[in-house]
Design a protein around this motif. Structure first.
Motif, PDB file in Angstrom:
ATOM      1  N   LEU A  35       7.178   0.787 -75.931  1.00  0.00           N
ATOM      2  CA  LEU A  35       5.854   1.416 -75.941  1.00  0.00           C
ATOM      3  C   LEU A  35       5.927   2.861 -76.426  1.00  0.00           C
ATOM      4  O   LEU A  35       5.055   3.321 -77.171  1.00  0.00           O
ATOM      5  N   ALA A  36       6.982   3.578 -76.023  1.00  0.00           N
ATOM      6  CA  ALA A  36       7.155   4.960 -76.480  1.00  0.00           C
ATOM      7  C   ALA A  36       7.374   4.998 -77.994  1.00  0.00           C
ATOM      8  O   ALA A  36       6.846   5.877 -78.681  1.00  0.00           O
ATOM      9  N   LEU A  37       8.148   4.043 -78.517  1.00  0.00           N
ATOM     10  CA  LEU A  37       8.342   3.978 -79.974  1.00  0.00           C
ATOM     11  C   LEU A  37       7.032   3.694 -80.694  1.00  0.00           C
ATOM     12  O   LEU A  37       6.754   4.269 -81.748  1.00  0.00           O
ATOM     13  N   LEU A  38       6.237   2.802 -80.131  1.00  0.00           N
ATOM     14  CA  LEU A  38       4.937   2.505 -80.739  1.00  0.00           C
ATOM     15  C   LEU A  38       4.033   3.734 -80.736  1.00  0.00           C
ATOM     16  O   LEU A  38       3.336   4.018 -81.713  1.00  0.00           O
ATOM     17  N   ARG A  39       4.030   4.489 -79.620  1.00  0.00           N
ATOM     18  CA  ARG A  39       3.212   5.713 -79.549  1.00  0.00           C
ATOM     19  C   ARG A  39       3.664   6.726 -80.589  1.00  0.00           C
ATOM     20  O   ARG A  39       2.843   7.372 -81.239  1.00  0.00           O
ATOM     21  N   ARG A  40       4.986   6.865 -80.764  1.00  0.00           N
ATOM     22  CA  ARG A  40       5.499   7.809 -81.772  1.00  0.00           C
ATOM     23  C   ARG A  40       5.136   7.378 -83.178  1.00  0.00           C
ATOM     24  O   ARG A  40       5.010   8.201 -84.077  1.00  0.00           O
ATOM     25  N   ALA A  41       4.963   6.055 -83.371  1.00  0.00           N
ATOM     26  CA  ALA A  41       4.580   5.541 -84.688  1.00  0.00           C
ATOM     27  C   ALA A  41       3.077   5.629 -84.914  1.00  0.00           C
ATOM     28  O   ALA A  41       2.584   5.231 -85.961  1.00  0.00           O
ATOM     29  N   GLY A  42       2.354   6.128 -83.917  1.00  0.00           N
ATOM     30  CA  GLY A  42       0.916   6.304 -84.072  1.00  0.00           C
ATOM     31  C   GLY A  42       0.069   5.184 -83.517  1.00  0.00           C
ATOM     32  O   GLY A  42      -1.145   5.192 -83.677  1.00  0.00           O
ATOM     33  N   VAL A  43       0.699   4.206 -82.860  1.00  0.00           N
ATOM     34  CA  VAL A  43      -0.067   3.116 -82.257  1.00  0.00           C
ATOM     35  C   VAL A  43      -0.541   3.586 -80.892  1.00  0.00           C
ATOM     36  O   VAL A  43       0.271   3.983 -80.054  1.00  0.00           O
ATOM     37  N   PRO A  44      -1.838   3.580 -80.643  1.00  0.00           N
ATOM     38  CA  PRO A  44      -2.323   4.057 -79.342  1.00  0.00           C
ATOM     39  C   PRO A  44      -1.921   3.102 -78.209  1.00  0.00           C
ATOM     40  O   PRO A  44      -1.808   1.894 -78.411  1.00  0.00           O
ATOM     41  N   SER A  45      -1.686   3.693 -77.040  1.00  0.00           N
ATOM     42  CA  SER A  45      -1.366   2.872 -75.869  1.00  0.00           C
ATOM     43  C   SER A  45      -2.583   2.040 -75.487  1.00  0.00           C
ATOM     44  O   SER A  45      -3.703   2.545 -75.475  1.00  0.00           O
ATOM     45  N   SER A  46      -2.336   0.785 -75.188  1.00  0.00           N
ATOM     46  CA  SER A  46      -3.439  -0.081 -74.801  1.00  0.00           C
ATOM     47  C   SER A  46      -2.901  -1.222 -73.952  1.00  0.00           C
ATOM     48  O   SER A  46      -1.696  -1.490 -73.936  1.00  0.00           O
ATOM     49  N   GLN A  47      -3.810  -1.865 -73.270  1.00  0.00           N
ATOM     50  CA  GLN A  47      -3.436  -3.039 -72.483  1.00  0.00           C
ATOM     51  C   GLN A  47      -2.949  -4.157 -73.395  1.00  0.00           C
ATOM     52  O   GLN A  47      -2.059  -4.912 -73.040  1.00  0.00           O
ATOM     53  N   ALA A  48      -3.505  -4.255 -74.591  1.00  0.00           N
ATOM     54  CA  ALA A  48      -3.088  -5.294 -75.543  1.00  0.00           C
ATOM     55  C   ALA A  48      -1.637  -5.098 -75.972  1.00  0.00           C
ATOM     56  O   ALA A  48      -0.873  -6.066 -76.050  1.00  0.00           O
ATOM     57  N   LEU A  53       3.926  -6.863 -75.700  1.00  0.00           N
ATOM     58  CA  LEU A  53       5.353  -6.615 -75.466  1.00  0.00           C
ATOM     59  C   LEU A  53       5.864  -7.403 -74.265  1.00  0.00           C
ATOM     60  O   LEU A  53       6.997  -7.892 -74.276  1.00  0.00           O
ATOM     61  N   THR A  54       5.038  -7.525 -73.239  1.00  0.00           N
ATOM     62  CA  THR A  54       5.445  -8.277 -72.059  1.00  0.00           C
ATOM     63  C   THR A  54       5.697  -9.743 -72.408  1.00  0.00           C
ATOM     64  O   THR A  54       6.571 -10.383 -71.827  1.00  0.00           O
ATOM     65  N   LEU A  55       4.969 -10.275 -73.357  1.00  0.00           N
ATOM     66  CA  LEU A  55       5.168 -11.666 -73.777  1.00  0.00           C
ATOM     67  C   LEU A  55       6.249 -11.797 -74.853  1.00  0.00           C
ATOM     68  O   LEU A  55       7.044 -12.746 -74.826  1.00  0.00           O
ATOM     69  N   LEU A  56       6.287 -10.880 -75.811  1.00  0.00           N
ATOM     70  CA  LEU A  56       7.184 -11.026 -76.951  1.00  0.00           C
ATOM     71  C   LEU A  56       8.639 -10.683 -76.636  1.00  0.00           C
ATOM     72  O   LEU A  56       9.550 -11.325 -77.168  1.00  0.00           O
ATOM     73  N   LEU A  57       8.877  -9.696 -75.804  1.00  0.00           N
ATOM     74  CA  LEU A  57      10.264  -9.314 -75.526  1.00  0.00           C
ATOM     75  C   LEU A  57      11.042 -10.420 -74.813  1.00  0.00           C
ATOM     76  O   LEU A  57      12.166 -10.738 -75.233  1.00  0.00           O
ATOM     77  N   PRO A  58      10.505 -11.042 -73.747  1.00  0.00           N
ATOM     78  CA  PRO A  58      11.257 -12.161 -73.162  1.00  0.00           C
ATOM     79  C   PRO A  58      11.382 -13.347 -74.114  1.00  0.00           C
ATOM     80  O   PRO A  58      12.395 -14.044 -74.111  1.00  0.00           O
ATOM     81  N   ALA A  59      10.367 -13.565 -74.958  1.00  0.00           N
ATOM     82  CA  ALA A  59      10.456 -14.651 -75.939  1.00  0.00           C
ATOM     83  C   ALA A  59      11.585 -14.379 -76.927  1.00  0.00           C
ATOM     84  O   ALA A  59      12.336 -15.292 -77.297  1.00  0.00           O
ATOM     85  N   ALA A  60      11.737 -13.139 -77.341  1.00  0.00           N
ATOM     86  CA  ALA A  60      12.830 -12.777 -78.247  1.00  0.00           C
ATOM     87  C   ALA A  60      14.183 -12.980 -77.559  1.00  0.00           C
ATOM     88  O   ALA A  60      15.131 -13.483 -78.168  1.00  0.00           O
ATOM     89  N   ALA A  61      14.267 -12.614 -76.290  1.00  0.00           N
ATOM     90  CA  ALA A  61      15.514 -12.825 -75.542  1.00  0.00           C
ATOM     91  C   ALA A  61      15.827 -14.313 -75.409  1.00  0.00           C
ATOM     92  O   ALA A  61      16.980 -14.735 -75.529  1.00  0.00           O
ATOM     93  N   LEU A  62      14.808 -15.107 -75.168  1.00  0.00           N
ATOM     94  CA  LEU A  62      14.992 -16.551 -75.065  1.00  0.00           C
ATOM     95  C   LEU A  62      15.472 -17.133 -76.392  1.00  0.00           C
ATOM     96  O   LEU A  62      16.412 -17.937 -76.421  1.00  0.00           O
ATOM     97  N   LEU A  63      14.862 -16.734 -77.485  1.00  0.00           N
ATOM     98  CA  LEU A  63      15.287 -17.230 -78.800  1.00  0.00           C
ATOM     99  C   LEU A  63      16.724 -16.821 -79.106  1.00  0.00           C
ATOM    100  O   LEU A  63      17.499 -17.609 -79.650  1.00  0.00           O
ATOM    101  N   LEU A  64      17.077 -15.602 -78.753  1.00  0.00           N
ATOM    102  CA  LEU A  64      18.449 -15.154 -78.948  1.00  0.00           C
ATOM    103  C   LEU A  64      19.411 -16.021 -78.150  1.00  0.00           C
ATOM    104  O   LEU A  64      20.440 -16.473 -78.670  1.00  0.00           O
TER     105      LEU A  64
END
Length: 161
Positions: A35-48, A53-64
């Motif tokens: 989230l901090a990286l996204l904020r630095r890239a100009g993406v505003p913090s949001s619930q979305a 990230l809450t859904l995609l990060l564990p999915a990426a770990a599972l795929l790995l």
């Protein structure tokens, strides 16, 4: 026999408890860093963003975990690249950048030589060589080998159950 199976079951239960207890802590830190990286890239913090990230990060770990047969190879690759960079490359690059702007001419020459050597060693000796060694070991482990068991067939069959 039975005591050995109980010990194995206890060790597996302890491993499960360790992973189950530590994963939320590690995941929280990973999500906050993303989230901090996204904020630095100009993406505003949001619930979305938080939910994605809450859904995609564990999915990426599972795929790995599903597609990488040996996570030791991944850890080795990360260790060789990031370890060499953190220990040799980044400090030498930062010192060199500071020396070029703030040092005297003779100090700049000395920094150029020493930091240059550290940069070359860090990139070639640590990052590249470490990566090649890790990949070589992964290929060696993946190659089929004939194994010879020293146990009688009956004991081997019992251990596999």
């Amino acid at each position: 026999g039975r005591l050995r199976h109980l010990r194995r079951a206890a060790a597996r239960a302890a491993t499960i408890a360790s992973v189950a207890g530590s994963f939320p802590l590690v995941f929280f830190a990973l999500r906050e860093a993303a989230l901090a990286l996204l904020r630095r890239a100009g993406v505003p913090s949001s619930q979305a963003a938080w939910s994605a990230l809450t859904l995609l990060l564990p999915a990426a770990a599972l795929l790995l975990a599903l597609f990488v047969p040996n996570l030791g190879t991944v850890v080795g690759l990360l260790g060789s690249v990031l370890g060499g960079a953190l220990i040799y490359v980044y400090p030498a690059a930062m010192h060199l950048a500071l020396s070029m702007t703030r040092a005297t001419a003779s100090s700049r020459r000395w920094a150029l030589v020493t930091d240059g050597l550290l940069l070359v060693y860090g990139v070639v000796g640590q990052c590249c060589a470490g990566t090649l060694i890790t990949l070589h070991e992964a290929n060696r482990r993946a190659a089929p080998r004939a194994t010879v068991s020293t146990q009688p067939v009956e004991e081997t069959a019992k251990d596999e159950q």
